[in-house]
Design a protein around this motif. Sequence first.
Motif, mmCIF file in Angstrom:
data_model
loop_
_atom_site.group_PDB
_atom_site.id
_atom_site.type_symbol
_atom_site.label_atom_id
_atom_site.label_comp_id
_atom_site.label_asym_id
_atom_site.label_seq_id
_atom_site.Cartn_x
_atom_site.Cartn_y
_atom_site.Cartn_z
ATOM 1 N N HIS A 51 0.760 -0.940 0.146
ATOM 2 C CA HIS A 51 0.020 0.096 0.101
ATOM 3 C C HIS A 51 0.861 1.361 0.032
ATOM 4 N N GLY A 52 1.797 1.297 -0.544
ATOM 5 C CA GLY A 52 2.835 2.392 -0.713
ATOM 6 C C GLY A 52 3.220 2.955 0.624
ATOM 7 N N VAL A 53 3.007 4.263 0.613
ATOM 8 C CA VAL A 53 3.523 5.124 1.937
ATOM 9 C C VAL A 53 2.841 4.733 2.979
ATOM 10 N N HIS A 54 1.672 3.886 2.917
ATOM 11 C CA HIS A 54 0.664 3.304 4.114
ATOM 12 C C HIS A 54 1.330 1.901 4.864
ATOM 13 N N ASP A 55 2.541 1.610 3.960
ATOM 14 C CA ASP A 55 3.286 0.440 4.586
ATOM 15 C C ASP A 55 4.506 0.890 5.600
ATOM 16 N N GLY A 152 4.091 16.743 2.557
ATOM 17 C CA GLY A 152 3.568 16.562 3.882
ATOM 18 C C GLY A 152 2.613 15.408 4.075
ATOM 19 N N THR A 153 1.551 15.409 4.722
ATOM 20 C CA THR A 153 0.634 14.402 4.968
ATOM 21 C C THR A 153 0.485 13.575 3.729
ATOM 22 N N GLY A 154 0.642 12.298 3.760
ATOM 23 C CA GLY A 154 0.444 11.317 2.677
ATOM 24 C C GLY A 154 1.602 11.281 1.761
ATOM 25 N N GLY A 155 2.824 12.126 1.895
ATOM 26 C CA GLY A 155 3.937 12.053 0.812
ATOM 27 C C GLY A 155 5.043 11.535 1.654
ATOM 28 N N GLY A 250 -12.077 16.986 2.445
ATOM 29 C CA GLY A 250 -10.678 17.455 2.944
ATOM 30 C C GLY A 250 -9.673 17.917 1.826
ATOM 31 N N ALA A 251 -9.057 18.824 1.902
ATOM 32 C CA ALA A 251 -8.073 18.897 0.906
ATOM 33 C C ALA A 251 -6.778 17.959 0.827
ATOM 34 N N ALA A 252 -6.268 17.792 2.173
ATOM 35 C CA ALA A 252 -5.210 16.781 2.295
ATOM 36 C C ALA A 252 -5.378 15.441 1.990
ATOM 37 N N GLU A 253 -6.801 15.005 2.369
ATOM 38 C CA GLU A 253 -7.296 13.578 1.871
ATOM 39 C C GLU A 253 -7.340 13.491 0.505
ATOM 40 N N VAL A 254 -8.123 14.483 -0.286
ATOM 41 C CA VAL A 254 -7.817 14.324 -1.695
ATOM 42 C C VAL A 254 -6.540 14.199 -2.470
ATOM 43 N N GLU A 255 -5.808 15.269 -1.984
ATOM 44 C CA GLU A 255 -4.588 15.091 -2.827
ATOM 45 C C GLU A 255 -3.693 13.978 -2.531
ATOM 46 N N ALA A 256 -3.540 13.293 -1.124
ATOM 47 C CA ALA A 256 -3.059 12.134 -0.910
ATOM 48 C C ALA A 256 -3.453 11.201 -1.779
ATOM 49 N N ALA A 257 -4.880 10.847 -1.806
ATOM 50 C CA ALA A 257 -5.662 9.678 -2.479
ATOM 51 C C ALA A 257 -5.231 9.695 -4.061
ATOM 52 N N LEU A 258 -5.520 10.973 -4.715
ATOM 53 C CA LEU A 258 -5.276 11.028 -6.089
ATOM 54 C C LEU A 258 -3.747 10.987 -6.329
ATOM 55 N N VAL A 259 -2.734 11.279 -5.737
ATOM 56 C CA VAL A 259 -1.350 11.137 -5.903
ATOM 57 C C VAL A 259 -0.864 9.674 -5.741
ATOM 58 N N GLU A 260 -1.516 8.913 -4.855
ATOM 59 C CA GLU A 260 -1.275 7.419 -4.422
ATOM 60 C C GLU A 260 -1.625 6.894 -5.656
ATOM 61 N N ALA A 261 -2.977 7.239 -6.351
ATOM 62 C CA ALA A 261 -3.508 6.442 -7.233
ATOM 63 C C ALA A 261 -2.832 6.553 -8.455
ATOM 64 N N ALA A 262 -2.356 7.916 -8.810
ATOM 65 C CA ALA A 262 -1.355 8.104 -10.177
ATOM 66 C C ALA A 262 -0.138 7.421 -9.827
ATOM 67 N N VAL A 263 0.507 7.255 -8.613
ATOM 68 C CA VAL A 263 1.851 6.807 -8.562
ATOM 69 C C VAL A 263 1.694 5.199 -8.983
ATOM 70 N N ARG A 264 0.474 4.590 -8.700
ATOM 71 C CA ARG A 264 0.333 3.146 -8.957
ATOM 72 C C ARG A 264 0.093 2.929 -10.054
ATOM 73 N N GLN A 265 -0.396 3.948 -10.955
ATOM 74 C CA GLN A 265 -0.378 4.053 -12.377
ATOM 75 C C GLN A 265 1.061 4.219 -13.428
ATOM 76 N N GLY A 266 1.874 4.431 -12.587
ATOM 77 C CA GLY A 266 3.427 4.578 -13.072
ATOM 78 C C GLY A 266 3.946 6.076 -13.102
ATOM 79 N N LEU A 267 2.881 7.294 -12.589
ATOM 80 C CA LEU A 267 3.559 8.420 -12.572
ATOM 81 C C LEU A 267 4.428 8.715 -11.494
ATOM 82 N N THR A 268 5.249 9.497 -11.342
ATOM 83 C CA THR A 268 5.986 9.775 -10.145
ATOM 84 C C THR A 268 5.410 10.715 -9.523
ATOM 85 N N ALA A 269 5.656 10.492 -7.818
ATOM 86 C CA ALA A 269 4.738 11.522 -7.179
ATOM 87 C C ALA A 269 4.860 12.877 -7.408
#
Length: 286
Positions: A51-55, A152-155, A250-269
């Motif tokens: 689970h990426g950063v959640h690990d 920050g949070t989620g990064g 929430g702004a932080a929740e939105v950014e963290a969730a979308l960035v994580e999904a994009a990283v799983r698709q192969g984009l860099t953070a």
Amino acid sequence: MSTWIRARDSALYAISQGYNVFPLSIYKTPSIKSPHDKGHSCRGQCGKPGHGVHDATTDAAYARHLFDLSPRAAGYGISCGGRMVGLDLDRKNGVNGVESIYQLAAKHEFQIPQTMTVCTPSGGFHLWLSIPAGVNVPNSAGRLGPGIDVRGTGGYLVGPGSTGKAGEYTLHPKLGDVVVQSVPEQLLKLMLPKPVTRRIPRADPSPVTASRALDGLVKVVLNAPQGTRNDRLYWAAAKAWAHVDDGHMGAAEVEAALVEAAVRQGLTAGEAARTVASARRSGAAA
């Protein structure tokens, strides 16, 4: 010493200093494959790694287990948020984040502390800064200035002792392993989102409804065909920011969730964060 051993041992040292770590590939992305099919919204609740950063963990034994599951790991990530925020100062493609941060410091009258600094292969730097308890700093890309990304949070930041495609991440040769300094008050204010005038929602959505809406946007990103990843991410981010402005998310929740999904698709953070930030700027200017 192999790249894998160097990364693992460096990660274990970071744990001894109190940091949360997880293994990264040579592309600076999480090295453990997700246990779920595309479209999932699990952030580690299932108890399985992948689970990426959640690990990220401070348990040395579990970190060893994560690296055993990652025989091709070349580095490790240090999760941000909570006690620490990172400044990623890029110096490439005509952008100089170092110049930008000094210009920002001069304009807002704060001093850049001599804190833990990691040299990146591109000639840039990662600055580690401590933040007050309970402060939630969102990720951002270029919002403070050209070449300045906030983790920050989620990064997460790539830890020293890691190897990427372009080379190694090392401690600053003049500073070495120094104590992480507090973020200057003026800089912290700049990192935090500016208050926005929110439209009054037509209905008071329940947390469940908002969560389902965000999960749906995450699925849009995760299911994006090759060649459409950035477009789908931008579209999903624009929709999500509209919900943030309405007070639904929430702004932080939105950014963290979308960035994580994009990283799983192969984009860099960094790429993902910049696209999400661009969608927010476009919405604010609309």
